[in-house]
Design an enzyme around this catalytic site. Structure first.
Site, short mmCIF file in Angstrom:
data_model
loop_
_atom_site.label_atom_id
_atom_site.label_comp_id
_atom_site.label_asym_id
_atom_site.label_seq_id
_atom_site.Cartn_x
_atom_site.Cartn_y
_atom_site.Cartn_z
N CYS A 21 0.81 -1.22 0.00
CA CYS A 21 0.00 0.00 0.00
C CYS A 21 0.84 1.27 0.00
O CYS A 21 0.31 2.35 -0.21
CB CYS A 21 -0.96 0.00 1.18
SG CYS A 21 -2.17 -1.35 1.14
N HIS B 217 -3.06 7.19 2.77
CA HIS B 217 -3.52 5.92 2.21
C HIS B 217 -4.89 5.60 2.78
O HIS B 217 -5.11 5.62 4.00
CB HIS B 217 -2.52 4.82 2.55
CG HIS B 217 -3.07 3.44 2.39
ND1 HIS B 217 -3.66 3.00 1.21
CD2 HIS B 217 -3.14 2.39 3.26
CE1 HIS B 217 -4.06 1.76 1.37
NE2 HIS B 217 -3.75 1.36 2.60
N ASN C 16 -10.49 0.20 0.22
CA ASN C 16 -9.02 0.21 0.28
C ASN C 16 -8.48 -0.42 -1.00
O ASN C 16 -8.58 -1.64 -1.19
CB ASN C 16 -8.55 -0.57 1.51
CG ASN C 16 -7.05 -0.57 1.69
OD1 ASN C 16 -6.30 -0.35 0.75
ND2 ASN C 16 -6.60 -0.84 2.90
#
Length: 360
Positions: free
Chosen positions: A126, A268, A298
Site C-alpha cells: 500500500c 492511504h 481500500n
C-alpha cells in the site's frame, strides 16, 4: 528512514503534469456482500467508513486497470504522442501483478504504444505509489529521464478468501496514474521531498504466504489457503497510525512546513478510523483531509492517486495547494511525500462511464 528533502531553486525536480484514476464497473454495496459474512451497511460503515467498493469482473486483470488509468492520465496531460520520445520510463506499483514474472510495466508500455522505454515494477504494497513516485523523482533528478509515467493498480478482490469477512469488507480494485516531467524545484506541481522507511520484522502482519519461491521450495508446508491475503488487524492499526504520523511529521520538518502550511492531507485510504487517528496526531484539521474510502474502499497502492484524482476532479485541489501524502503497507513499509499542486487541465472523474477497460 530515508528523508529526501527540498533543494535550491533551479535544481531538477519531478513536476506533476497529468493525473487520472479509474475503478472497474462492478460496484458492490455493503448490502450486496455475501450473506454468510453476517454484515449489514451500518456495521461496515461503523468499522471501516466504507459504503461501496469496486471489484473486477472475471477475466479482468490488474494490467487492464493499469492501461485504462494510464491512458486517462496521458489524455489529461494532452501529451502529443507524436512528439519525439514523449515518455522515457514507466513504473508500475502493485501487489497484485498479473503474473510473478515478468514485471507488468514493460507490457503496459507496449499496450500504450510507448515503444522501447525503460519499464519496471515497484513492490511496496500500500506504500507502493509513494515509493514509485520517489523512484520516478530520483530518475528525473539524476537526468536519466525527462518524463516518467507512474501507475498504481490493484485487483485485491482476487486475493480475498471466500470466508474472510475482515478483508472482504475493506479491500477493493482500482488504478491511478500520474505523469511527471522534468522541471525546477519550487515550480507549481513540483515534488519537494520524501520520507521512506521499512521494518521487515513485521513482515507477517500483512501477507500472502503462498505463491512465491518460499512455498515452491517447501510445498508440504503450504496449502491453497496460503494463496489468500492475511492481516492481523489490531497490530496493523497501531503500526499504521504510528508510522504514518511519524513519517509525516519528519517530512514536514524536512521541507520546512508547519502543520498550518498543509492545504490538503491525503493518506492511504486504509479505513476511516486510521485516517482519523493519523489526522488527529499530526494534526491536520479535518476540513483539509482528502478521503474517498467511502466510495472505493481500500485499493492498496492505487488509493492515493485515486483520492488525488477524485479531489482534483471535484475542485478540492487547487493550483498552489501544499499537499502532504502519507502511506503504510505490508513489508512493513511506509512513506510520505510533499508537493505543490499544479494548474492541471480537467481531470476526469473516477468512475466507469467509459465502460470496461481497453483490451489488449
Amino acid at each position: 528512514m530515508l528523508p529526501l528533502g527540498s533543494g535550491p531553486a533551479g535544481q531538477r525536480a519531478a513536476v506533476l503534469e497529468g493525473l487520472a484514476g479509474m475503478v472497474p464497473p462492478r460496484a458492490v454495496t455493503n448490502d450486496e456482500l455475501p450473506p454468510g459474512w453476517g454484515t449489514d451497511d451500518a456495521w461496515v460503515r461503523r468499522r471501516t467508513g466504507i459504503g461501496t467498493r469496486h471489484w473486477v469482473a472475471p477475466g479482468v486483470s490488474t494490467g487492464d486497470l493499469a492501461v485504462e488509468a494510464a491512458q486517462r492520465a496521458l489524455d489529461s496531460a494532452a501529451l502529443d504522442p507524436a512528439a519525439a520520445a514523449p515518455i522515457d520510463a514507466v513504473i508500475v506499483a502493485t501487489s497484485t501483478p498479473d503474473r510473478p514474472m515478468p514485471a507488468m510495466a514493460p507490457q503496459l508500455a507496449h499496450r500504450l504504444g510507448l515503444g522501447e522505454v525503460a519499464a519496471w515494477d515497484v513492490a511496496a504494497a500500500c506504500s507502493g505509489f509513494v515509493y514509485a513516485l520517489a523512484t520516478a523523482a530520483g530518475v528525473i533528478g539524476a537526468g536519466i529521464a525527462h518524463r516518467v509515467l507512474v501507475v498504481a493498480a490493484e485487483v485485491y478482490s482476487t486475493l480475498i478468501a471466500p470466508d474472510d469477512r475482515s478483508a472482504g469488507v475493506v479491500f477493493a480494485d482500482g488504478a491511478g496514474a500520474v505523469l511527471l516531467r522534468r522541471g525546477e524545484h519550487g515550480e507549481p506541481g513540483s515534488v519537494l521531498g520524501f520520507d521512506l522507511g521499512s521494518d521487515g520484522s513485521g513482515h507477517e502482519l500483512i501477507e500472502v504466504p503462498g505463491g512465491g519461491a518460499l512455498a515452491r521450495s517447501a510445498p508440504h508446508r503450504y496449502t491453497r489457503a496460503d494463496l489468500h491475503f492475511r492481516m492481523r488487524g489490531r497490530d496493523v492499526f497501531q503500526h499504521a497510525v504510528t508510522r504514518m504520523t511519524l513519517s509525516s511529521q519528519l517530512l514536514l520538518k524536512n521541507v520546512g512546513w508547519s502543520v498550518d502550511d498543509v492545504d490538503r492531507f491525503v493518506a492511504h485510504q486504509a479505513n476511516a478510523r486510521i485516517l482519523s487517528a493519523v489526522g488527529e496526531r499530526i494534526p491536520v484539521p479535518a476540513d483539509r483531509h482528502v478521503a474517498n474510502i467511502d466510495k472505493v474502499g481500500n485499493t492498496g497502492a492505487a488509493s492515493i492517486p485515486l483520492a488525488l484524482a477524485d479531489a482534483a476532479a471535484s475542485g478540492r485541489l487547487r493550483a498552489g495547494d501544499r499537499v502532504l501524502l502519507t502511506s503504510f503497507g505490508a513489508g512493513l513499509t511506509w512513506g510520505s511525500a510533499a508537493l505543490l499542486w499544479p494548474d492541471l487541465g480537467p481531470v476526469p472523474p473516477v468512475d466507469h462511464a467509459d465502460g470496461p477497460p481497453r483490451s489488449a
